[in-house]
Design a protein around this motif. Structure first.
Motif, PDB file in Angstrom:
ATOM      1  N   ASN A  16       0.937  -1.089  -0.182  1.00 14.76           N
ATOM      2  CA  ASN A  16       0.040  -0.003  -0.162  1.00 14.76           C
ATOM      3  C   ASN A  16       0.746   1.253   0.241  1.00 14.76           C
ATOM      4  O   ASN A  16       0.239   2.127   0.345  1.00 14.76           O
ATOM      5  N   THR A  17       2.035   1.148  -0.709  1.00 18.63           N
ATOM      6  CA  THR A  17       3.182   2.087  -0.326  1.00 18.63           C
ATOM      7  C   THR A  17       3.095   3.271  -1.465  1.00 18.63           C
ATOM      8  O   THR A  17       2.384   2.845  -2.701  1.00 18.63           O
TER       9      THR A  17
ATOM     10  N   ARG B 165       2.745   4.391 -12.138  1.00 20.79           N
ATOM     11  CA  ARG B 165       2.134   5.438 -13.053  1.00 20.79           C
ATOM     12  C   ARG B 165       3.417   5.882 -14.473  1.00 20.79           C
ATOM     13  O   ARG B 165       3.007   6.053 -15.355  1.00 20.79           O
ATOM     14  N   LYS B 166       4.620   5.493 -13.798  1.00 23.75           N
ATOM     15  CA  LYS B 166       5.718   5.806 -14.966  1.00 23.75           C
ATOM     16  C   LYS B 166       5.740   4.281 -15.870  1.00 23.75           C
ATOM     17  O   LYS B 166       5.805   4.766 -17.093  1.00 23.75           O
TER      18      LYS B 166
ATOM     19  N   VAL C 260      -4.053  -5.691 -19.791  1.00 20.62           N
ATOM     20  CA  VAL C 260      -3.519  -6.166 -18.442  1.00 20.62           C
ATOM     21  C   VAL C 260      -4.651  -6.111 -17.517  1.00 20.62           C
ATOM     22  O   VAL C 260      -5.010  -5.133 -17.146  1.00 20.62           O
ATOM     23  N   THR C 261      -4.892  -7.073 -16.696  1.00 22.32           N
ATOM     24  CA  THR C 261      -5.850  -7.171 -15.488  1.00 22.32           C
ATOM     25  C   THR C 261      -5.054  -7.015 -14.387  1.00 22.32           C
ATOM     26  O   THR C 261      -4.208  -7.860 -14.054  1.00 22.32           O
ATOM     27  N   LEU C 262      -5.624  -5.930 -13.430  1.00 15.93           N
ATOM     28  CA  LEU C 262      -4.932  -5.795 -12.201  1.00 15.93           C
ATOM     29  C   LEU C 262      -5.627  -6.808 -11.347  1.00 15.93           C
ATOM     30  O   LEU C 262      -6.946  -6.918 -11.059  1.00 15.93           O
ATOM     31  N   VAL C 263      -4.625  -7.351 -10.629  1.00 18.83           N
ATOM     32  CA  VAL C 263      -5.133  -8.353  -9.468  1.00 18.83           C
ATOM     33  C   VAL C 263      -4.252  -8.030  -8.155  1.00 18.83           C
ATOM     34  O   VAL C 263      -3.222  -7.908  -8.198  1.00 18.83           O
TER      35      VAL C 263
ATOM     36  N   HIS D 177      -3.349   1.042  -2.531  1.00 16.94           N
ATOM     37  CA  HIS D 177      -3.846   2.496  -2.594  1.00 16.94           C
ATOM     38  C   HIS D 177      -4.808   2.730  -3.758  1.00 16.94           C
ATOM     39  O   HIS D 177      -4.668   2.003  -4.784  1.00 16.94           O
ATOM     40  N   PRO D 178      -5.838   3.298  -3.507  1.00 20.73           N
ATOM     41  CA  PRO D 178      -7.355   3.544  -4.405  1.00 20.73           C
ATOM     42  C   PRO D 178      -6.763   3.823  -5.850  1.00 20.73           C
ATOM     43  O   PRO D 178      -7.187   3.726  -6.942  1.00 20.73           O
ATOM     44  N   ASP D 179      -5.492   4.762  -5.768  1.00 20.26           N
ATOM     45  CA  ASP D 179      -5.061   5.309  -7.096  1.00 20.26           C
ATOM     46  C   ASP D 179      -4.552   4.282  -8.026  1.00 20.26           C
ATOM     47  O   ASP D 179      -4.303   4.450  -9.347  1.00 20.26           O
ATOM     48  N   VAL D 180      -4.097   3.235  -7.495  1.00 22.78           N
ATOM     49  CA  VAL D 180      -3.672   2.163  -8.152  1.00 22.78           C
ATOM     50  C   VAL D 180      -4.759   1.627  -9.156  1.00 22.78           C
ATOM     51  O   VAL D 180      -4.502   1.202 -10.514  1.00 22.78           O
TER      52      VAL D 180
END
Length: 706
Positions: free
Chosen positions: A367-368, A376-377, A387-390, A396-399
């Motif tokens: 959660n860093t 982001r980079k 790409v599915t995020l797992v 962090h919600p921004d992910v």
């Protein structure tokens, strides 16, 4: 390194005999693997007074019935008891005897020399207590108190309430009555590679008296019979995790006789001891994970991965970590890309994209802020299309904003996986690292053929710690988590372990814990697991060179397979998962906690004589109230116990009993104040979530003392 007892010549063990594995608790044994053989005849009962051997068989039948049964299964021992003048003198191993002279005398001398300079497991500072900002404030006040009272130069190790003694070797057992009589600890763990030696000890010592003496002194005796060092240390870890690590500091390690098994077990115990202080989290971190879970559920639609059964998937999965061996295996990942699901783990996402491989699934556990910055980079440079995020719910919600498709899962043991779980089951084995999470998710959703690449859990001796394309090696990279650096990562690889393709590799305590967790989950899942990584060997994963992989399944089926899995996953629109969650009782529970905790600590100040007594009281408070107060207990629990360990670390080094008690009472005031503050902050957070506020209040932030 283990200390040798003076100039005594160690006895030798030369028999190689495989024993069943057994762990015995004070309330009865638990057999960890089967054993075979014909039960020996019960020793005939004498018409008059029973012999020592008969009394010992009776003592084990009464106190340790399963262990008694195991010993009966052995039948006639391979080694022979040597007697003289009616007493047990030695054990004949064939070409050599266990002791270099009469066992009783040799052991007496060994005991005397051992306690001149005992081998003890001690920590030099309190930072193993999982210190965060909250506990650091308590530490500052406690150390100030010690200085003001002239106690800042406490003993180098605990002078009371030692938790454990690890006794490597039972032999004839002449050392055991003395160790119990000295009351050296609360829990004695007896480790013996040769079960039949315990039978021989029946002719040497009175086990009934040993058990009775330990009981009167409130000491517990555990038996661990095993001839595999890694398994021995693993079982020791399970005992410590079950009983608790508060009083692990200062524990004794006593090697009774020489054998490779016992020597190696002692060395491994030193290497793994830090694992047993791993906390389930600290208060501030739990606040973040609760807040992040709430943010993820309110902001994004998602599929939820739980522990329900899923259809089996034959398509292979390549789980890709960032270990150094990834570089040489990248061509094989590219070769089979169209026939496999590629599952990137953490920073391996950037490595794969840089090398032209776009993964199907990507996992994150942390959660860093550094995690968000790295992603982001990568997203800006390569894009995350397809790409599915797992991820765990606590990232962090921004992910979530960086990916079009999201799978969430709950990590076991986190407060959010108890308070906000709404009946869903947390995923087993998703800790401590992202590679563990990828394996756990893959196995959970039905994949049966899983290959590890770059999951090195360390590196070859003298090798790099990550793939050459990892972000850590980029010029000017400074996005390390607090307290970390390139040098820090390199210095962590200080533990030797067997390598996957033979030889030795270097690992760290955290990477080693990751390896052990993979093995544990594999024992449960029993998938076809192949380790192509050239790092540390993972038990349960078959070593396989990437060049030897041969796949015949049809290509270009990834979308079909993932669509089939998603049809089995529960789907939630943003905010919908929280609809059935009502936190009213949990909010009320914070007030109940505060009232009960104040009463509990007040009672401790009046009656408890030390930190050990207080921990028993604290355990009772937790167990009696967990059902009603689980929300506040889970959120505060990590710091709840870490601060107790901190107090015990400092207080138990005070030699003067009266001053030690005065310090403990001062500690209880600080402890109560801190835990009550945490409960009040928890109540604010729960109230905000229950009201479904768009922005949560800032809670859990402590200000340092002036």
């Amino acid at each position: 390194m283990t200390k040798r007892a003076g100039k005594l010549s160690p006895p030798a063990l030369a028999i190689g005999w495989r024993n069943p594995r057994l762990l015995i608790s004070p309330r009865g044994p638990r057999i960890l693997s089967g054993f075979t053989g014909n039960c020996g005849k019960t020793p005939p009962l004498a018409m008059a007074k029973k012999t020592l051997v008969e009394r010992n068989w009776d003592a084990f039948r009464k106190r340790q019935p399963d262990h008694w049964a195991l010993l009966k299964e052995i039948g006639k021992p391979v080694s022979k008891l040597v007697t003289g003048d009616g007493e047990a003198v030695n054990i004949d191993l064939g070409k050599i005897r266990l002791y270099p002279e009469a066992g009783a005398k040799w052991t007496g001398d060994q005991i005397d020399q051992y306690f001149l300079n005992p081998d003890r497991i001690t920590f030099t500072d309190p930072w193993h207590c999982n210190i965060s900002d909250v506990s650091a404030k308590v530490l500052n006040r406690l150390t100030t108190r010690l200085i003001e009272n002239g106690l800042s130069k406490g003993e180098g190790r605990p002078v009371t309430d030692t938790g454990y003694a690890f006794v490597f070797g039972v032999g004839l057992g002449y050392h055991l009555p003395e160790l119990v009589d000295r009351e050296i600890c609360r829990h004695i763990i007896l480790i013996e590679p040769m079960a039949e030696f315990i039978i021989h000890s029946f002719s040497a010592i009175d086990w009934g008296k040993v058990f009775n003496a330990a009981s009167k002194k409130k000491m517990n005796i555990y038996f661990l019979v095993n001839d595999n060092p890694e398994e021995i240390v693993d079982i020791i870890g399970k005992v410590i995790l079950k009983i608790g690590a508060t009083f692990l500091d200062g524990s004794y390690a006593y090697i009774h006789y020489y054998s490779w098994v016992l020597k190696e077990s002692r060395l491994l115990l030193n290497q793994t001891i830090k694992n047993y202080y791993v906390s389930p989290g600290y208060f501030e971190d739990e606040i973040i994970m609760m807040s992040n879970t709430y943010g993820n559920f309110t902001k994004w639609p998602f599929h939820l991965v739980t522990r329900k059964p899923y259809l089996e998937q034959a398509m292979p999965v390549f789980v890709v970590g960032s270990g150094p061996s990834l570089d040489k295996d990248m061509p094989y990942i590219k070769k089979w890309r169209d026939r496999v699901i590629v599952f990137s783990c953490g920073t391996s996402l950037g490595i794969l994209l840089k090398n032209g491989v776009r993964p199907d699934l990507h996992v994150e556990n942390e959660n860093t802020p550094e995690l968000v910055d790295n992603l982001r980079k990568f997203q800006k440079k390569y894009g995350f299309d397809g790409v599915t995020l797992v991820v765990t719910t606590s990232v962090h919600p921004d992910v979530g904003a960086l990916f079009e498709n999201r799978w969430y899962y709950f990590r076991a043991a986190l407060s959010s996986s108890v308070v906000l779980v709404a009946g869903a089951e947390p995923l087993l084995g998703a800790d401590p690292l992202v590679s563990n999470a990828a394996f756990a998710v893959s196995a959970a959703v039905g994949f049966r053929n899983i290959y590890f690449f770059g999951v090195d859990c360390g590196s070859r001796v003298g090798g790099a710690h990550h793939s050459k394309d990892a972000v850590y090696y980029q010029d000017g990279y400074d996005n390390f988590a607090e307290g970390e650096s390139l040098e820090f990562i390199e210095n962590q690889l200080n533990r030797e372990a067997p390598a996957n393709f033979g030889g030795k590799a270097m690992t760290s305590w955290c990477l080693d814990l990751s390896r052990l967790c993979v093995s544990k989950l594999q024992r449960l899942r029993q998938v076809n697991l192949f380790n192509c990584s050239d790092g540390v060997k993972i038990d349960g994963a078959k070593p396989k060179a990437a060049a030897a992989i041969k796949l015949t399944n049809p290509p270009a089926m990834q979308k079909n397979v993932l669509s089939q899995i998603e049809r089995q996953l529960l789907y939630y629109e943003a905010g919908a998962f929280l609809d059935p969650i009502d936190l009213a009782k949990d909010i009320e529970g914070c007030d109940v906690f505060i009232k009960g905790f104040k009463k509990m600590t007040a009672g401790a100040k009046r009656k408890d004589k030390g930190f050990w007594d207080f921990e028993q009281r604290l355990e009772k408070f937790w167990n009696d109230n967990y059902g009603e107060l689980k929300a506040v207990l889970k959120i505060t629990g990590g710091s709840f116990y870490a601060i107790l360990r901190l107090g015990a670390f400092l207080g138990n080094r005070i030699l003067d009993e009266k001053k030690r008690l005065e310090f403990m009472r001062y500690f209880l005031d600080e402890y109560c104040e801190t835990c009550v503050w945490m409960a009040r902050e928890t109540k604010k957070l729960l109230a905000d979530i229950d009201q479904r506020k768009t922005e949560l209040s800032q809670v859990g932030v402590t200000t340092p003392d002036p």
